[in-house]
Scaffold this motif. Structure first.
Motif, PDB file in Angstrom:
ATOM      1  N   LEU A  47     -24.408 -44.723  -6.855  1.00  0.00           N
ATOM      2  CA  LEU A  47     -25.094 -43.738  -7.149  1.00  0.00           C
ATOM      3  C   LEU A  47     -26.540 -43.839  -6.966  1.00  0.00           C
ATOM      4  CD1 LEU A  47     -23.290 -43.099 -10.689  1.00  0.00           C
ATOM      5  CD2 LEU A  47     -23.136 -41.903  -8.743  1.00  0.00           C
ATOM      6  N   LEU A  48     -27.040 -45.219  -6.839  1.00  0.00           N
ATOM      7  CA  LEU A  48     -28.464 -45.155  -6.734  1.00  0.00           C
ATOM      8  C   LEU A  48     -28.757 -45.158  -5.305  1.00  0.00           C
ATOM      9  CD1 LEU A  48     -29.156 -48.817  -8.540  1.00  0.00           C
ATOM     10  CD2 LEU A  48     -29.669 -46.278  -9.233  1.00  0.00           C
ATOM     11  N   ALA A  49     -27.673 -45.545  -4.342  1.00  0.00           N
ATOM     12  CA  ALA A  49     -27.828 -45.274  -3.093  1.00  0.00           C
ATOM     13  C   ALA A  49     -27.920 -43.666  -2.756  1.00  0.00           C
ATOM     14  CB  ALA A  49     -26.696 -45.957  -2.283  1.00  0.00           C
ATOM     15  N   PHE A  50     -27.257 -42.883  -3.566  1.00  0.00           N
ATOM     16  CA  PHE A  50     -27.057 -41.594  -3.198  1.00  0.00           C
ATOM     17  C   PHE A  50     -28.518 -40.922  -3.947  1.00  0.00           C
ATOM     18  CE2 PHE A  50     -22.155 -41.377  -3.087  1.00  0.00           C
ATOM     19  CZ  PHE A  50     -22.421 -41.363  -1.722  1.00  0.00           C
ATOM     20  N   GLY A  51     -29.327 -41.605  -4.542  1.00  0.00           N
ATOM     21  CA  GLY A  51     -30.696 -40.883  -4.933  1.00  0.00           C
ATOM     22  C   GLY A  51     -30.909 -40.768  -6.580  1.00  0.00           C
ATOM     23  N   TYR A  52     -29.606 -41.172  -7.019  1.00  0.00           N
ATOM     24  CA  TYR A  52     -29.758 -40.817  -8.731  1.00  0.00           C
ATOM     25  C   TYR A  52     -30.728 -41.608  -9.449  1.00  0.00           C
ATOM     26  CZ  TYR A  52     -25.977 -37.479  -7.655  1.00  0.00           C
ATOM     27  OH  TYR A  52     -24.844 -36.727  -7.284  1.00  0.00           O
ATOM     28  N   PRO A  53     -31.679 -41.240 -10.440  1.00  0.00           N
ATOM     29  CA  PRO A  53     -32.517 -42.163 -11.171  1.00  0.00           C
ATOM     30  C   PRO A  53     -31.455 -43.316 -11.859  1.00  0.00           C
ATOM     31  CG  PRO A  53     -33.066 -40.121 -11.363  1.00  0.00           C
ATOM     32  CD  PRO A  53     -31.755 -40.169 -10.556  1.00  0.00           C
ATOM     33  N   ALA A  54     -32.171 -44.441 -11.778  1.00  0.00           N
ATOM     34  CA  ALA A  54     -31.080 -45.625 -12.566  1.00  0.00           C
ATOM     35  C   ALA A  54     -30.320 -45.089 -14.019  1.00  0.00           C
ATOM     36  CB  ALA A  54     -32.024 -46.842 -12.563  1.00  0.00           C
ATOM     37  N   VAL A  55     -31.407 -44.595 -14.666  1.00  0.00           N
ATOM     38  CA  VAL A  55     -30.793 -44.274 -16.186  1.00  0.00           C
ATOM     39  C   VAL A  55     -29.747 -43.202 -16.033  1.00  0.00           C
ATOM     40  CG1 VAL A  55     -31.532 -43.734 -18.549  1.00  0.00           C
ATOM     41  CG2 VAL A  55     -32.872 -45.101 -17.526  1.00  0.00           C
ATOM     42  N   VAL A  56     -29.991 -42.318 -15.193  1.00  0.00           N
ATOM     43  CA  VAL A  56     -29.168 -41.197 -14.976  1.00  0.00           C
ATOM     44  C   VAL A  56     -27.724 -41.684 -14.467  1.00  0.00           C
ATOM     45  CG1 VAL A  56     -28.495 -38.837 -13.627  1.00  0.00           C
ATOM     46  CG2 VAL A  56     -30.464 -39.411 -14.663  1.00  0.00           C
ATOM     47  N   ALA A  57     -27.674 -42.680 -13.542  1.00  0.00           N
ATOM     48  CA  ALA A  57     -26.825 -42.893 -13.026  1.00  0.00           C
ATOM     49  C   ALA A  57     -25.973 -44.191 -13.972  1.00  0.00           C
ATOM     50  CB  ALA A  57     -27.319 -44.203 -11.713  1.00  0.00           C
ATOM     51  N   ASN A  58     -26.515 -44.994 -14.838  1.00  0.00           N
ATOM     52  CA  ASN A  58     -25.929 -45.536 -15.606  1.00  0.00           C
ATOM     53  C   ASN A  58     -25.345 -44.809 -16.880  1.00  0.00           C
ATOM     54  OD1 ASN A  58     -25.183 -48.057 -17.142  1.00  0.00           O
ATOM     55  ND2 ASN A  58     -27.330 -48.330 -17.873  1.00  0.00           N
ATOM     56  N   VAL A  59     -25.946 -43.748 -17.465  1.00  0.00           N
ATOM     57  CA  VAL A  59     -25.505 -43.196 -18.466  1.00  0.00           C
ATOM     58  C   VAL A  59     -24.288 -42.265 -17.977  1.00  0.00           C
ATOM     59  CG1 VAL A  59     -25.927 -41.049 -19.602  1.00  0.00           C
ATOM     60  CG2 VAL A  59     -27.751 -42.725 -19.674  1.00  0.00           C
ATOM     61  N   SER A  60     -24.351 -41.537 -16.683  1.00  0.00           N
ATOM     62  CA  SER A  60     -23.390 -40.851 -16.101  1.00  0.00           C
ATOM     63  C   SER A  60     -21.993 -41.756 -15.928  1.00  0.00           C
ATOM     64  CB  SER A  60     -23.778 -39.880 -14.898  1.00  0.00           C
ATOM     65  OG  SER A  60     -25.019 -39.255 -15.055  1.00  0.00           O
ATOM     66  N   ASN A  61     -22.315 -42.711 -15.286  1.00  0.00           N
ATOM     67  CA  ASN A  61     -21.297 -43.966 -14.918  1.00  0.00           C
ATOM     68  C   ASN A  61     -20.303 -44.321 -16.313  1.00  0.00           C
ATOM     69  OD1 ASN A  61     -20.133 -45.733 -13.220  1.00  0.00           O
ATOM     70  ND2 ASN A  61     -21.046 -47.196 -14.663  1.00  0.00           N
ATOM     71  N   THR A  62     -21.172 -44.434 -17.363  1.00  0.00           N
ATOM     72  CA  THR A  62     -20.583 -44.957 -18.525  1.00  0.00           C
ATOM     73  C   THR A  62     -19.892 -43.793 -19.266  1.00  0.00           C
ATOM     74  OG1 THR A  62     -22.562 -46.399 -19.310  1.00  0.00           O
ATOM     75  CG2 THR A  62     -21.231 -45.447 -21.267  1.00  0.00           C
ATOM     76  N   LEU A  63     -20.057 -42.422 -19.047  1.00  0.00           N
ATOM     77  CA  LEU A  63     -19.296 -41.292 -19.529  1.00  0.00           C
ATOM     78  C   LEU A  63     -18.011 -41.482 -18.732  1.00  0.00           C
ATOM     79  CD1 LEU A  63     -21.891 -40.346 -21.184  1.00  0.00           C
ATOM     80  CD2 LEU A  63     -20.937 -38.183 -20.583  1.00  0.00           C
ATOM     81  N   GLY A  64     -18.172 -41.560 -17.395  1.00  0.00           N
ATOM     82  CA  GLY A  64     -16.974 -41.301 -16.510  1.00  0.00           C
ATOM     83  C   GLY A  64     -16.017 -42.301 -16.663  1.00  0.00           C
ATOM     84  N   LEU A  65     -16.501 -43.528 -16.961  1.00  0.00           N
ATOM     85  CA  LEU A  65     -15.454 -44.646 -16.702  1.00  0.00           C
ATOM     86  C   LEU A  65     -14.633 -44.841 -18.387  1.00  0.00           C
ATOM     87  CD1 LEU A  65     -17.544 -47.434 -15.376  1.00  0.00           C
ATOM     88  CD2 LEU A  65     -15.762 -46.337 -14.354  1.00  0.00           C
ATOM     89  N   VAL A  66     -14.964 -44.030 -19.205  1.00  0.00           N
ATOM     90  CA  VAL A  66     -14.236 -44.123 -20.564  1.00  0.00           C
ATOM     91  C   VAL A  66     -12.801 -43.647 -20.067  1.00  0.00           C
ATOM     92  CG1 VAL A  66     -13.875 -42.787 -22.908  1.00  0.00           C
ATOM     93  CG2 VAL A  66     -16.140 -43.390 -21.909  1.00  0.00           C
TER      94      VAL A  66
END
Length: 257
Positions: A34-53
Motif C-alpha cells: 500500500l505504501l508503494a502504491f502511494g497511500y499515506p502510512a496511517v491510511v494504509a495501516n488503518v485500512s489494512n487493519t480493517l481488511g485483515l479482520v
C-alpha cells in the motif's frame, strides 16, 4: 485505482490472511504494498487493519477443533486483548509514526527467542506445575494476562508480527500443545484487529480507504481458510521454524524500511 492494483491488493490480502493464520506478520505483505502504491502510512495501516479482520475470522474457524476446551482461558485473555487493542489504536492516532520504530524490532526479536526456547521452557513449566499440584504459580497467573495486554497494545498500534509475540508469550507461560496455542493466537489476534478496526471507524473515519479495506478483506477471507488448512498440518518443529523465519524477515523489513 487501476485493475492491476486491484488484483495485487487482493492477492496481498490473501497472502496476509494465510500468513496471519499460520503465524502472524501478514501486515508485512499488505502494508509495504500500500505504501508503494502511494497511500499515506496511517491510511494504509488503518485500512489494512480493517481488511485483515475477515481473515482472522476464517482462520479462527479453521482452528475450531484445536480450540475445544479453551473457553475458560480465552475468557480470561480476550478482555486483555480487547483493552490493549483500544489503547494501541488510540496511540496510533495521537503519536508520531516514528514513536515505536526502535522498540518494535526488539519486541519481535524477543518473541522469536521465546518461540525457540518454547519446548524447553514448556518442559520446565510442566515439571513445576506437576510438582506444585493444581496450583499455578502466581507469577505465571500475572505474567500471562499482562503479556497479552501488552501484545494487544502493540497489535492495535501496528500489528506486524503480533502473532510472533503472542506465540512467544504463550509458549513460555502455557503448557498446551503448540497447535492449540496457535489457535488461541488466532482468536486473540482477531480480537485485537476487530477492536482496533472499530476504534478507527469511530475516531478516525477520515483515515480509512474503504475500497482498499474491502479488497484486503476479500483476499484475507480466502487466505484464512488456506492458512488454517496448511498450519494445522505442520509438525510443531516446522511451525516453530516458520515462525522464526517470518519473525526474522519482519525485523529485517522494519529495520531496512
Amino acid at each position: 485505482m487501476s485493475w492491476p492494483e486491484v488484483v495485487l491488493i487482493l492477492l496481498a490480502g490473501m497472502a496476509a490472511g494465510t500468513i496471519n493464520t499460520i503465524v502472524g506478520s501478514g501486515t508485512l505483505v499488505t502494508f509495504p504494498m500500500l505504501l508503494a502504491f502511494g497511500y499515506p502510512a496511517v491510511v494504509a495501516n488503518v485500512s489494512n487493519t480493517l481488511g485483515l479482520v475477515a481473515g482472522g475470522v476464517t482462520g479462527t474457524w479453521g482452528y475450531r477443533k484445536e480450540l475445544r476446551g479453551s473457553g475458560d482461558l480465552l475468557g480470561r485473555l480476550a478482555p486483555m486483548s480487547f483493552v490493549g487493542a483500544v489503547i494501541g489504536a488510540l496511540l496510533l492516532i495521537v503519536l508520531p509514526a516514528s514513536a515505536f520504530d526502535a522498540i518494535v524490532p526488539v519486541l519481535i526479536g524477543i518473541g522469536i527467542l521465546l518461540v525457540v526456547l518454547g519446548p524447553w521452557l514448556q518442559r520446565r513449566a510442566a515439571a513445576a506445575h506437576h510438582d506444585a499440584g493444581d496450583q499455578v504459580p502466581l507469577w505465571r497467573r500475572v505474567a500471562l494476562p499482562v503479556g497479552i495486554l501488552l501484545a494487544g497494545v502493540y497489535g492495535g498500534y501496528f500489528g506486524a508480527a503480533q502473532g510472533v509475540l503472542l506465540m512467544g508469550i504463550m509458549s513460555v507461560l502455557l503448557t498446551d500443545p503448540l497447535q492449540r496455542i496457535n489457535g488461541i493466537k488466532n482468536v486473540l489476534g482477531t480480537v485485537v484487529n476487530a477492536v482496533a478496526a472499530l476504534t478507527f471507524v469511530v475516531v478516525a473515519t477520515d483515515k480509512i480507504d474503504w475500497a482498499v479495506a474491502g479488497l484486503i478483506a476479500l483476499g484475507a477471507l480466502v487466505g484464512g481458510v488456506i492458512g488454517a488448512r496448511l498450519g494445522r498440518r505442520l509438525p510443531p518443529w516446522v511451525l516453530r521454524c516458520f515462525i522464526v523465519v517470518v519473525g526474522v524477515a519482519a525485523i529485517v523489513n522494519l529495520l531496512l524500511g
